[in-house]
Design a protein around this motif. Structure first.
Motif, mmCIF file in Angstrom:
data_model
loop_
_atom_site.group_PDB
_atom_site.id
_atom_site.type_symbol
_atom_site.label_atom_id
_atom_site.label_comp_id
_atom_site.label_asym_id
_atom_site.label_seq_id
_atom_site.Cartn_x
_atom_site.Cartn_y
_atom_site.Cartn_z
ATOM 1 N N MET A 42 -21.714 63.434 15.665
ATOM 2 C CA MET A 42 -22.828 63.172 16.576
ATOM 3 C C MET A 42 -23.211 61.696 16.599
ATOM 4 O O MET A 42 -23.585 61.161 17.645
ATOM 5 C CB MET A 42 -24.041 64.013 16.160
ATOM 6 N N ARG A 43 -23.090 61.007 15.477
ATOM 7 C CA ARG A 43 -23.540 59.617 15.385
ATOM 8 C C ARG A 43 -22.404 58.616 15.558
ATOM 9 O O ARG A 43 -22.541 57.466 15.147
ATOM 10 C CB ARG A 43 -24.237 59.384 14.041
ATOM 11 N N SER A 44 -21.279 59.019 16.137
ATOM 12 C CA SER A 44 -20.151 58.101 16.261
ATOM 13 C C SER A 44 -20.488 56.905 17.142
ATOM 14 O O SER A 44 -20.130 55.767 16.825
ATOM 15 C CB SER A 44 -18.925 58.830 16.804
ATOM 16 N N THR A 45 -21.198 57.138 18.239
ATOM 17 C CA THR A 45 -21.593 56.018 19.098
ATOM 18 C C THR A 45 -22.576 55.104 18.380
ATOM 19 O O THR A 45 -22.493 53.875 18.479
ATOM 20 C CB THR A 45 -22.200 56.532 20.407
ATOM 21 N N ASP A 46 -23.510 55.693 17.636
ATOM 22 C CA ASP A 46 -24.451 54.884 16.851
ATOM 23 C C ASP A 46 -23.707 53.979 15.886
ATOM 24 O O ASP A 46 -24.029 52.791 15.740
ATOM 25 C CB ASP A 46 -25.398 55.784 16.047
ATOM 26 N N GLU A 47 -22.689 54.529 15.234
ATOM 27 C CA GLU A 47 -21.939 53.740 14.266
ATOM 28 C C GLU A 47 -21.116 52.662 14.955
ATOM 29 O O GLU A 47 -20.975 51.550 14.438
ATOM 30 C CB GLU A 47 -21.033 54.660 13.434
ATOM 31 N N ARG A 75 -31.677 63.951 22.012
ATOM 32 C CA ARG A 75 -31.687 64.661 20.733
ATOM 33 C C ARG A 75 -33.004 65.409 20.508
ATOM 34 O O ARG A 75 -33.025 66.468 19.878
ATOM 35 C CB ARG A 75 -31.441 63.672 19.590
ATOM 36 N N ARG A 76 -34.081 64.861 21.027
ATOM 37 C CA ARG A 76 -35.375 65.541 20.913
ATOM 38 C C ARG A 76 -35.353 66.855 21.680
ATOM 39 O O ARG A 76 -35.838 67.880 21.200
ATOM 40 C CB ARG A 76 -36.478 64.626 21.443
ATOM 41 N N GLU A 77 -34.775 66.824 22.870
ATOM 42 C CA GLU A 77 -34.724 68.044 23.691
ATOM 43 C C GLU A 77 -33.823 69.100 23.072
ATOM 44 O O GLU A 77 -34.088 70.296 23.172
ATOM 45 C CB GLU A 77 -34.202 67.688 25.086
ATOM 46 N N LEU A 78 -32.745 68.664 22.426
ATOM 47 C CA LEU A 78 -31.792 69.604 21.833
ATOM 48 C C LEU A 78 -32.184 70.020 20.414
ATOM 49 O O LEU A 78 -31.564 70.919 19.848
ATOM 50 C CB LEU A 78 -30.399 68.974 21.808
ATOM 51 N N GLY A 79 -33.187 69.374 19.847
ATOM 52 C CA GLY A 79 -33.588 69.702 18.482
ATOM 53 C C GLY A 79 -32.618 69.207 17.428
ATOM 54 O O GLY A 79 -32.492 69.791 16.353
ATOM 55 N N PHE A 80 -31.914 68.108 17.731
ATOM 56 C CA PHE A 80 -30.976 67.530 16.784
ATOM 57 C C PHE A 80 -31.694 66.534 15.880
ATOM 58 O O PHE A 80 -32.787 66.063 16.182
ATOM 59 C CB PHE A 80 -29.848 66.818 17.528
ATOM 60 N N PRO A 81 -31.059 66.174 14.740
ATOM 61 C CA PRO A 81 -31.645 65.129 13.890
ATOM 62 C C PRO A 81 -31.811 63.840 14.684
ATOM 63 O O PRO A 81 -31.008 63.570 15.596
ATOM 64 C CB PRO A 81 -30.595 64.966 12.778
ATOM 65 N N VAL A 87 -23.239 77.282 -4.697
ATOM 66 C CA VAL A 87 -23.250 76.775 -3.321
ATOM 67 C C VAL A 87 -23.743 75.339 -3.379
ATOM 68 O O VAL A 87 -24.865 75.078 -3.831
ATOM 69 C CB VAL A 87 -24.157 77.630 -2.408
ATOM 70 N N ARG A 88 -22.912 74.408 -2.936
ATOM 71 C CA ARG A 88 -23.320 73.002 -2.961
ATOM 72 C C ARG A 88 -24.193 72.700 -1.763
ATOM 73 O O ARG A 88 -23.912 73.143 -0.654
ATOM 74 C CB ARG A 88 -22.097 72.078 -2.946
ATOM 75 N N ILE A 89 -25.247 71.923 -2.004
ATOM 76 C CA ILE A 89 -26.231 71.617 -0.959
ATOM 77 C C ILE A 89 -26.282 70.114 -0.737
ATOM 78 O O ILE A 89 -26.396 69.336 -1.698
ATOM 79 C CB ILE A 89 -27.624 72.147 -1.352
ATOM 80 N N ARG A 90 -26.181 69.692 0.524
ATOM 81 C CA ARG A 90 -26.381 68.295 0.903
ATOM 82 C C ARG A 90 -27.337 68.276 2.083
ATOM 83 O O ARG A 90 -27.065 68.883 3.128
ATOM 84 C CB ARG A 90 -25.072 67.613 1.278
ATOM 85 N N ILE A 91 -28.442 67.594 1.917
ATOM 86 C CA ILE A 91 -29.471 67.538 2.955
ATOM 87 C C ILE A 91 -29.384 66.213 3.694
ATOM 88 O O ILE A 91 -29.291 65.147 3.076
ATOM 89 C CB ILE A 91 -30.875 67.738 2.351
ATOM 90 N N ASP A 92 -29.380 66.299 5.019
ATOM 91 C CA ASP A 92 -29.401 65.114 5.902
ATOM 92 C C ASP A 92 -28.215 64.189 5.696
ATOM 93 O O ASP A 92 -28.362 62.964 5.723
ATOM 94 C CB ASP A 92 -30.714 64.338 5.740
ATOM 95 N N ASP A 93 -27.041 64.761 5.510
ATOM 96 C CA ASP A 93 -25.821 63.948 5.494
ATOM 97 C C ASP A 93 -25.482 63.590 6.941
ATOM 98 O O ASP A 93 -25.325 64.477 7.776
ATOM 99 C CB ASP A 93 -24.670 64.731 4.862
ATOM 100 N N PRO A 94 -25.376 62.289 7.291
ATOM 101 C CA PRO A 94 -25.133 61.919 8.690
ATOM 102 C C PRO A 94 -23.848 62.505 9.277
ATOM 103 O O PRO A 94 -23.748 62.665 10.492
ATOM 104 C CB PRO A 94 -25.058 60.389 8.642
ATOM 105 N N ARG A 95 -22.884 62.835 8.415
ATOM 106 C CA ARG A 95 -21.603 63.329 8.922
ATOM 107 C C ARG A 95 -21.527 64.846 8.959
ATOM 108 O O ARG A 95 -20.456 65.407 9.186
ATOM 109 C CB ARG A 95 -20.468 62.782 8.073
ATOM 110 N N SER A 96 -22.629 65.530 8.713
ATOM 111 C CA SER A 96 -22.601 66.988 8.743
ATOM 112 C C SER A 96 -22.414 67.523 10.158
ATOM 113 O O SER A 96 -21.868 68.610 10.357
ATOM 114 C CB SER A 96 -23.888 67.562 8.129
ATOM 115 N N LEU A 97 -22.915 66.765 11.158
ATOM 116 C CA LEU A 97 -22.783 67.205 12.560
ATOM 117 C C LEU A 97 -21.894 66.227 13.317
ATOM 118 O O LEU A 97 -22.033 65.023 13.165
ATOM 119 C CB LEU A 97 -24.160 67.260 13.224
#
Length: 696
Positions: free
Chosen positions: A555-560, A610-616, A686-696
């Motif tokens: 999702m953040r490829s353009t940002d990067e 992203r606000r309309e879609l409910g994305f991070p 179960v491994r947990i990672r919160i707010d990893d930018p590459r999760s989506l």
């Protein structure tokens, strides 16, 4: 007949060891990797440790038959445990390293990322080094003696010497940096306007977001802005914590601070330091021996006496994301710390991250980015391929780019401001990072694992980075041809092309393990991969940003992509000084942002969708990795989680779920409790990672 309840006869210790008369029970946080055991347990305080067993000190205790490290959290009068308690075996150090502020920050971070406090403190507090600690404590004792001594001049000199010795030990790594870094620091001092400090209201502890343009200090305007804020904070009697993403920015910033006449000293904290240097610098900050602490990711937890301002440069950089549990991001740690300790906060960068822009929109941060005219004047002139006017615009290095390079490298040009080093940025290293068969155009793939092959020249050798396959010859799997052609050209191939086209011009490569921190203003070509661009004294006269930079399918490829291009473009002189940039990207979002040098508007538009879609960043996401049944159990126990996607990878699965920002602490606590419960029951983790930018 019921057994009588046991009578509480007071705290006792195993082996009839005499215990402290007051508050004989210590609650010790065990440093244990198993989640359900990484918590506080009660221990008896032996009489011999009655004075030294203070909250915050490191201790050694017996746990499950083994000696383990721990932190003494508090001392109390009694324990709920029935029977004699095990005793504290050793006080590792008399220094209370776990301060109340650090304990609150560690607890908040563990809750935010669904981890354990032990995991957070393992990242926050470096391993102890006895020799370094002895040197710092000796300097501290000298300071205390000088404070109460009547012979101030003589004792002051001794204290100064002790402090200088401590500084030398902590900052020895910076002292051995290249000479160009020192000269760059002097240059920064000469070009930094000192009167800007009056514009930063340090006493109000403001929270500010600032996006920089090259201006009079190309590539280093973030230091100019940070120094202005730091000077104002120091003048108000408070201290500064300054974070940078990697060792190159750390070296440049340290050099600038060394050359600043109005800044006495600073401590450097980095994972690249030796254990002695790191522990020395950490303790100096804890004991208030320095007013400025600078460092990389883990320095977000560093103790700083009278902290008044936290500066974070380039918060979107991936180096800020820790790869150790609970995987915190330094930007979020800074946000938590600013709230807990009520400090000022300055996010300064060349781009604008989604998280910072959201905080600006809700009013939590104030945007101090330069206005349109000021931004355009301080930015270089940007050119993009024009297919209608330039018949050679389709080429990898079009004629317009060659003209710009030659204009910057030619010593006889009329505009002397345009003469200087030229930066050529390439997205990838190697010769042909991706190549194809010259006959049938089939992409060359590994015969073992089908991953793309790479090569260091047109005639080999050929290798696979995934499985390690190696061959001196190439044979196309489709047509059996042995000839290859490039699809993506790397740094090595680019250097070869430039040497053929511009004989006699010095070409410097930067990338991999060989990345110069800074270069002088000699007219030369610097070919660098993204993220490896060295700083240039006075800025680059020209930058050629080759190929189309697409970091990947997330999702953040353009940002990067925008961030990487802006980090290179900001190293170029302003248009008033003759600076020019040629941008080879075809992505319209990247083109629009770089040509206008306005990442704030670009990110604001992206956040609307992203606000309309409910994305991070308008919802938080959690990545769950483990067996499918375990993931299902976790999702069922936490109703706030909404599953978005799930992938299978062999026996394990990966699911990504979202939850509201307002439910952050509750979800973090629930997830941490579930993981500890599954650990206690010996269920698959179960491994947990919160707010990893590459999760989506």
């Amino acid at each position: 007949m019921d057994e009588p309840l046991p009578i509480d006869t007071g705290t006792s210790a195993l082996g009839q060891v005499p215990v402290a008369a007051e508050d004989p029970v210590a609650r010790v946080l065990i440093d244990h990797p198993v989640p359900h055991l990484a918590r506080a347990f009660d221990y008896a305080v032996p009489e011999k440790f009655a004075d030294t067993a203070r909250p915050g000190v490191r201790v050694r205790v017996k746990f499950a038959g083994k000696l383990r490290d721990g932190f003494l959290l508090e001392r109390v009068e009694s324990s709920d445990h029935i029977g004699p308690l095990a005793t504290i075996e050793r006080i590792t150090s008399p220094v209370a390293v776990l301060t109340p502020e650090l304990l609150r920050l560690g607890t908040a971070t563990a809750r935010r990322y669904a981890g354990t406090l032990s995991d957070v403190l393992r990242l926050a507090i470096p391993p102890r080094h006895a020799r370094a600690e002895k040197a710092v404590l000796k300097a501290e004792k000298t300071r205390e003696q000088n404070a109460s001594s009547s012979s101030a001049p003589t004792d002051s000199g001794n204290a100064s010497t002790a402090s200088e010795n401590s500084t030398t030990a902590a900052d020895n790594e910076t002292a051995t940096a290249e000479d160009t870094v020192g000269r760059l620091g002097e240059w920064v001092l000469r070009h930094s306007p000192s009167d800007q400090a009056e514009d930063f209201p340090a006493a109000e502890h403001p929270r500010i977001a600032l996006t920089c343009v090259p201006g009079p200090t190309p590539g280093l305007s973030w230091i100019t802005a940070g120094l202005a804020a730091a000077r104002a904070t120091l003048a108000a009697g408070e201290s500064v914590l300054w974070l940078v993403p990697d060792h190159r920015e750390l070296a440049v910033l340290s050099a600038a601070l060394d050359a600043s006449a109005d800044i006495d000293s600073h401590s450097v904290l980095s994972a690249d330091q030796s254990p002695e240097q790191r522990w020395n610098a950490w303790l100096r900050g804890l004991l208030g021996h320095t007013r400025i602490t600078i460092g990389t990711r883990a320095a977000a937890f560093a103790p700083v006496a009278d902290l008044g301002l936290i500066i974070c440069f380039d918060d979107s950089n991936s180096n800020y994301l820790d790869q150790h549990a609970p995987y915190p991001h330094a930007r979020e740690v800074c946000l938590l710390r600013s709230t807990i300790e009520t400090t000022g906060l300055l996010f300064v960068s060349t781009d604008r991250s989604a998280e910072i822009q959201r905080l600006v929109e809700v009013g939590w941060l104030r945007d101090s980015t330069p206005t349109g005219p000021e931004r355009r004047e301080g930015a270089p002139r940007v050119f993009v391929p024009d297919e209608e006017r330039d018949p050679f615009a389709w080429q990898r290095i079009p004629s317009r780019a060659w003209q710009l390079m030659r204009g910057a490298l030619r010593p006889g040009t009329k505009d002397t401001n345009a003469v200087g080093p030229v930066l050529v940025q390439v997205p990838r290293a190697g010769y042909y990072p991706v190549f194809a068969c010259a006959r049938c155009q089939e992409v060359a793939r590994c015969p073992n694992c089908s991953a793309t092959l790479t090569t260091q020249s047109e005639v080999g050798p050929f290798a696979c980075r995934s499985c390690g396959f190696h061959s001196e010859t190439f044979s196309c799997g489709r047509c059996r041809s042995n000839q290859v052609r490039s699809i993506v050209r790397g740094r090595g191939r680019t250097v070869e092309e430039l040497r053929k086209a511009m004989p006699g011009i010095e070409i410097l490569e930067s990338g991999g393990d060989d990345i110069p921190v800074a270069i002088d203003d000699t007219a030369r070509i610097v070919v660098a991969t993204t993220g490896a661009e060295p700083y240039a004294l006075g800025g680059y006269a020209c930058a050629i940003l080759l190929d189309s930079l697409w970091p990947g399918p997330w999702m953040r490829s353009t940002d990067e992509g925008i961030s990487r291009r802006l980090r290179a473009a900001v190293l170029v002189r302003s248009r008033t000084a003759g600076g020019v940039v040629y941008l080879g990207d075809t992505d319209e979002a990247i083109r629009s942002t770089v040509t206008t040098f306005d990442p704030v508007t670009s990110m604001s538009r992206a956040l609307g969708d992203r606000r309309e879609l409910g994305f991070p960043p308008y919802r938080r996401i959690v990545e769950l990795t483990g067996p499918g049944t375990g993931i299902d159990a976790v999702l069922a126990e936490v109703p706030e989680l909404t599953e978005l996607i799930r992938d299978s990878d062999g026996d394990d699965q990966k699911a990504v779920a979202a939850y509201p920002i307002a439910a952050g602490d509750a979800v973090g606590e629930s997830l941490a409790h579930l993981i500890a419960s599954r650990s206690a029951k010996k269920l698959p983790q179960v491994r947990i990672r919160i707010d990893d930018p590459r999760s989506l």
